[in-house]
Design an enzyme around this catalytic site. Structure first.
Site, mmCIF file in Angstrom:
data_model
loop_
_atom_site.group_PDB
_atom_site.id
_atom_site.type_symbol
_atom_site.label_atom_id
_atom_site.label_comp_id
_atom_site.label_asym_id
_atom_site.label_seq_id
_atom_site.Cartn_x
_atom_site.Cartn_y
_atom_site.Cartn_z
ATOM 1 N N CYS A 169 0.805 -1.223 0.000
ATOM 2 C CA CYS A 169 0.000 0.000 0.000
ATOM 3 C C CYS A 169 0.838 1.273 0.000
ATOM 4 C CB CYS A 169 -0.936 -0.004 1.202
ATOM 5 S SG CYS A 169 -1.946 -1.493 1.288
ATOM 6 N N HIS A 311 -2.589 7.953 5.617
ATOM 7 C CA HIS A 311 -2.863 6.634 5.040
ATOM 8 C C HIS A 311 -4.272 6.228 5.462
ATOM 9 C CE1 HIS A 311 -1.971 2.881 3.154
ATOM 10 N NE2 HIS A 311 -2.136 2.193 4.265
ATOM 11 N N HIS A 348 -9.784 2.102 -0.518
ATOM 12 C CA HIS A 348 -8.343 1.854 -0.479
ATOM 13 C C HIS A 348 -7.913 1.234 -1.801
ATOM 14 C CE1 HIS A 348 -4.381 0.943 0.582
ATOM 15 N NE2 HIS A 348 -4.541 0.277 1.714
#
Length: 422
Positions: A169, A311, A348
């Protein structure tokens, strides 16, 4: 060391395509998360996702049929965002077949799990059926790890280094930092950077099995992505692409390019999967060292940070992320930077997350606003002291420095610092 600026951007996200539409989606708090009937058919616990609307029809406007047949969704997103970025930077489109190569422009385009939809739908079934000859001649270019960067290199006749990075990620943010390093050292005049991730039940299935995807909001998809919320129940899987044109300041000035922002710092590291860190959880010291490294590379102090685009995935790690920022910045909660989560609106995007969120970050900085974080009116108790610094609605701002951070499986971290261009 060359100064590096942003001269173009392209975005195809679950809630918008194109910079103007994306800016309005951020300002309005428009969600791109929808119920996915396919996930319901497959008995996923999480049946919502962020997928760019109408991308298959849009692809036919961008690509000729003979090229499109060799492109999976991740490549399509890369191509659309990349072409838009190129045009936004004011560069002429090359001839699709002949013509000169641009030897001074490269690309670092990351992805998390590239080509798995092609593997799952085409390659694996044909091989198991003993029908290898029916796989098709384009399967390798769709499933190689560098499919996204290779696709863009061909579309735009790029002659510099064209490569793909993959760090879970953190991928998209890491790509921007790698491109920044490349330009600082004088190895190119321009480098396109960002991330892309395709639409794939095969990618999302593993996360659903881990029980880290959002549950309980299948009938209310726009409420499912809840970063920083007390009722957060996992992240919403997303897809799309965000790509930025990084360019040396000298090159940008020579050609009279419009400049959005300057990259003034960045750092990547790994927490070593020790002292609280693991494959799936960050070592807090690693996170703090990453932020500190970015500040040191920019010659900035903690007081210089005006906005944090976090994040912040809507998992139990959200409070820990904010605590790590607080530890590094040593600022009172009432004097904390604005902090928001773009994932609350788009989900995401995994390898695409950092790319899409860097575009969101530069848009906010260059156009003087901070978008609201959706679905966190019920803040996690640990974050209540920061309530006044977590916007729920868009706010106008004169912020100068924005920090964009990403953290990924493997205990890897990335933080890039953007400065508003004045």
């Amino acid at each position: 060391m060359n100064r590096v600026v942003i001269t173009g951007m392209g975005i195809i996200a679950p809630n918008a395509h194109g910079l103007e539409d994306f800016e309005q989606a951020l300002r309005q708090g428009r969600s791109g998360i929808r119920h996915m009937s396919r996930l319901e058919e497959l008995n996923f616990s999480c049946q919502v996702a962020g997928v760019p609307s109408g991308y298959e029809e849009l692809a036919r406007e961008y690509f000729a049929p003979d090229r499109l047949v060799a492109m999976n969704s991740g490549m399509i997103f890369t191509g659309i965002a990349g072409i838009d970025c190129w045009r936004d930077a004011g560069l002429p489109m090359p001839d699709p077949i002949e013509g000169p190569v641009d030897w001074e422009t490269g690309a670092v385009i990351g992805t998390g799990v590239g080509g798995v939809d092609t593997l799952g739908d085409v390659v694996f079934p044909r091989v198991k059926e003993g029908k290898v000859r029916r796989i098709g001649s384009t399967s390798v270019e769709q499933t190689m790890s560098s499919a996204v960067s290779g696709c863009l290199g061909g579309l735009l006749a790029l002659g510099g280094q064209v490569t793909t990075n993959s760090s879970a990620c953190t991928t998209g943010t890491e790509a921007v930092i790698q491109a920044w390093w490349h330009l600082q050292a004088g190895r190119a005049r321009r480098v396109m950077a960002g991330g892309a991730e395709g639409v794939s039940e095969y990618i999302w299935g593993g996360f659903d099995a881990m029980r880290v995807l959002a549950r309980g909001f299948n009938d209310r998809p726009e409420e499912a992505s809840r970063p920083m919320s007390a009722s957060a129940c996992g992240f919403v899987p997303g897809s799309g692409a965000g790509i930025l044109m990084l360019e040396t300041l000298e090159s940008a000035r020579e050609r009279g390019a419009r400049i959005y922002a300057e990259i003034v710092g960045g750092h990547v590291n790994c927490g070593g999967q020790r002292n609280g860190g693991s494959t799936t959880a960050p070592n807090p010291e690693g996170v703090r060292r990453c932020i500190q490294g970015a500040l040191a590379s920019a010659g900035l102090s903690p007081d210089d940070i005006d906005v944090i685009n976090g994040h912040l995935t809507a998992t139990m790690a959200d409070p820990l992320e904010v605590q790590n920022w607080a530890s590094v910045l040593q600022r009172d909660p009432k004097d904390f930077p604005w902090i928001n989560s773009t994932k609350s609106l788009i989900g995401h995007g995994l390898g695409a997350a950092g790319g899409m969120e860097c575009v969101a970050s530069v848009l906010q900085l260059s156009r003087g606003f901070v978008h609201g974080s959706a679905n966190c009116q019920d803040l996690h108790p640990t974050l209540e002291p920061y309530n006044t610094r977590i916007p729920h609605q868009t706010r106008e701002t004169d912020a100068r420095i924005l920090a964009k951070a990403s953290f990924g499986f493997g205990d890897v971290n990335g933080c890039v610092l953007f400065r508003r261009w004045e």
